[in-house]
Design a protein around this motif. Structure first.
Motif, short mmCIF file in Angstrom:
data_model
loop_
_atom_site.label_atom_id
_atom_site.label_comp_id
_atom_site.label_asym_id
_atom_site.label_seq_id
_atom_site.Cartn_x
_atom_site.Cartn_y
_atom_site.Cartn_z
N GLY A 66 76.18 99.06 55.63
CA GLY A 66 75.31 99.46 56.73
C GLY A 66 74.30 100.52 56.34
O GLY A 66 74.50 101.25 55.36
N PRO A 67 73.22 100.64 57.12
CA PRO A 67 72.14 101.56 56.76
C PRO A 67 72.53 103.03 56.81
O PRO A 67 72.02 103.83 56.01
CB PRO A 67 71.04 101.24 57.77
CG PRO A 67 71.71 100.48 58.87
CD PRO A 67 72.88 99.80 58.28
N ALA A 68 73.44 103.40 57.70
CA ALA A 68 73.83 104.82 57.77
C ALA A 68 74.62 105.23 56.54
O ALA A 68 74.33 106.25 55.90
CB ALA A 68 74.63 105.08 59.05
N ALA A 112 63.39 97.85 58.61
CA ALA A 112 64.49 98.10 59.54
C ALA A 112 64.22 97.27 60.80
O ALA A 112 63.53 97.72 61.72
CB ALA A 112 64.57 99.58 59.87
N THR A 160 66.59 94.87 56.96
CA THR A 160 67.83 95.63 57.06
C THR A 160 68.26 95.64 58.52
O THR A 160 67.45 95.98 59.40
CB THR A 160 67.65 97.08 56.57
OG1 THR A 160 67.25 97.07 55.21
CG2 THR A 160 68.94 97.88 56.71
N SER A 162 71.77 96.47 61.25
CA SER A 162 73.13 96.98 61.40
C SER A 162 74.09 95.88 61.81
O SER A 162 75.30 96.03 61.66
CB SER A 162 73.16 98.09 62.47
OG SER A 162 72.46 99.21 62.01
N THR A 163 73.55 94.80 62.37
CA THR A 163 74.37 93.68 62.84
C THR A 163 73.98 92.43 62.07
O THR A 163 72.79 92.06 62.06
CB THR A 163 74.13 93.44 64.34
OG1 THR A 163 74.41 94.66 65.06
CG2 THR A 163 75.01 92.33 64.88
N MET A 186 72.12 94.79 54.92
CA MET A 186 72.47 95.87 55.84
C MET A 186 72.21 97.27 55.27
O MET A 186 72.53 98.26 55.93
CB MET A 186 73.95 95.74 56.24
CG MET A 186 74.26 94.41 56.90
SD MET A 186 76.01 94.17 57.24
CE MET A 186 76.22 95.23 58.67
N GLU A 187 71.63 97.36 54.06
CA GLU A 187 71.53 98.68 53.44
C GLU A 187 70.14 99.09 52.96
O GLU A 187 69.88 100.30 52.82
CB GLU A 187 72.50 98.77 52.23
CG GLU A 187 73.96 98.68 52.59
CD GLU A 187 74.44 97.26 52.80
OE1 GLU A 187 73.80 96.33 52.23
OE2 GLU A 187 75.40 97.05 53.57
N GLY A 190 68.13 102.00 54.45
CA GLY A 190 68.82 103.29 54.33
C GLY A 190 68.69 103.87 52.93
O GLY A 190 68.42 105.07 52.76
#
Ligand SMILES: O=C(O)c1cccc(C(=O)CC[C@H]2O[C@@H](n3cnc4c(=O)[nH]cnc43)[C@H](O)[C@@H]2O)c1
Length: 240
Positions: A66-68, A112, A160, A162-163, A186-187, A190
């Protein structure tokens, strides 16, 4: 003059290990623990899962999905030592007709795609909200070196999210919103945000494990994507 290494960031340890296995086997490149400085190939011949590991001038680290996790993990690594460039590398979903399962894609931009706001008139990216940019451009020198080394790779935007996209409706909406997108993961955004914060060039390399569309996890072709990841790994050695 010694140059700083390149940081390669993956999401999961399996991706990092696939790259490390190839990079470590490249003649002329040493295998050493990045933090301890101890030569690992001399002692046990293997790099442990989750360890940072340095191959020649490449450091490979898995920082989470995930991006975070990608942004936080990359920023932490960049604070620990100097690097000359940062890459987001791993598997991804491919847009049908734009990137084949088992293929390799190189990002021209990282976007994003779900960063913004919904509205009755459609999705509003953060640009429309006045909060910066959801689009980060890949370093042209890194991209040129990668396309030269991987001439079979598709190039295009990499989204990118998150889902993970899992319906035909979302797939169609994303394909229409991003006509130049070849893949989603997903990354990338980030990692790119952390690289930009450190003033470092960024690139993204993905291999395709599944078509983007209605969720069918059993149909993911992980073996093909990981084989493509291993095949692409030597290209990392030629980066400027
Ligand atoms: O189940 C396993 O054995 C396994 C082994 C390695 C990796 C995985 C993952 O699920 C990795 C998640 C990772 O993959 C990217 N990814 C892949 N396909 C997509 C997609 O269609 N949409 C978004 N992301 C995708 C993503 O970057 C995740 O980090 C499982």
């Amino acid at each position: 003059m010694t140059q700083h290494p390149i940081l390669v960031v993956t999401a999961v340890p399996a991706e990092a290990e696939a790259l490390r296995a190839v990079l470590a086997a490249t003649p002329g490149h040493t295998v050493r623990g990045a933090e301890s400085g101890a030569t690992r190939a001399d002692t046990d011949g293997a790099v442990k899962s989750g360890d940072a590991a340095e191959f020649g001038d490449i450091v490979v680290e898995a920082v989470g999905v995930g991006p975070a996790a990608a942004a936080a993990g990359t920023a932490r690594l960049l604070a620990q030592r100097a690097y000359r460039a940062v890459l987001s590398v791993g598997i991804a979903g491919g847009f049908a007709g734009r990137a084949d399962v088992g293929g390799t894609v190189l990002g021209t931009r990282t976007i994003a795609a779900d960063l913004g706001a919904e509205s009755p008139a459609g999705f509003l990216p953060i640009e429309d909200l006045g909060f910066g940019s959801s689009v980060l451009t890949v370093d042209p020198i890194l991209l040129k070196a990668l396309t030269d080394a991987l001439p079979h790779a598709m190039t295009g935007d990499i989204l990118t999210l998150s889902t993970v996209t899992g319906t035909a409706e979302t797939t169609a909406r994303l394909a229409a919103r991003f006509p130049d997108a070849v893949a989603e993961a997903m990354e990338g955004y980030g990692v790119a945000i952390a690289a930009a914060g450190a003033g470092l060039p960024f690139a993204e390399l993905r291999t395709i494990s599944n078509p983007i569309g209605p969720r069918d996890r059993a149909a993911w072709r992980l073996a093909d994507a990981f084989a493509a990841l291993r095949a692409a790994a030597p290209a990392l050695h030629i980066l400027p």
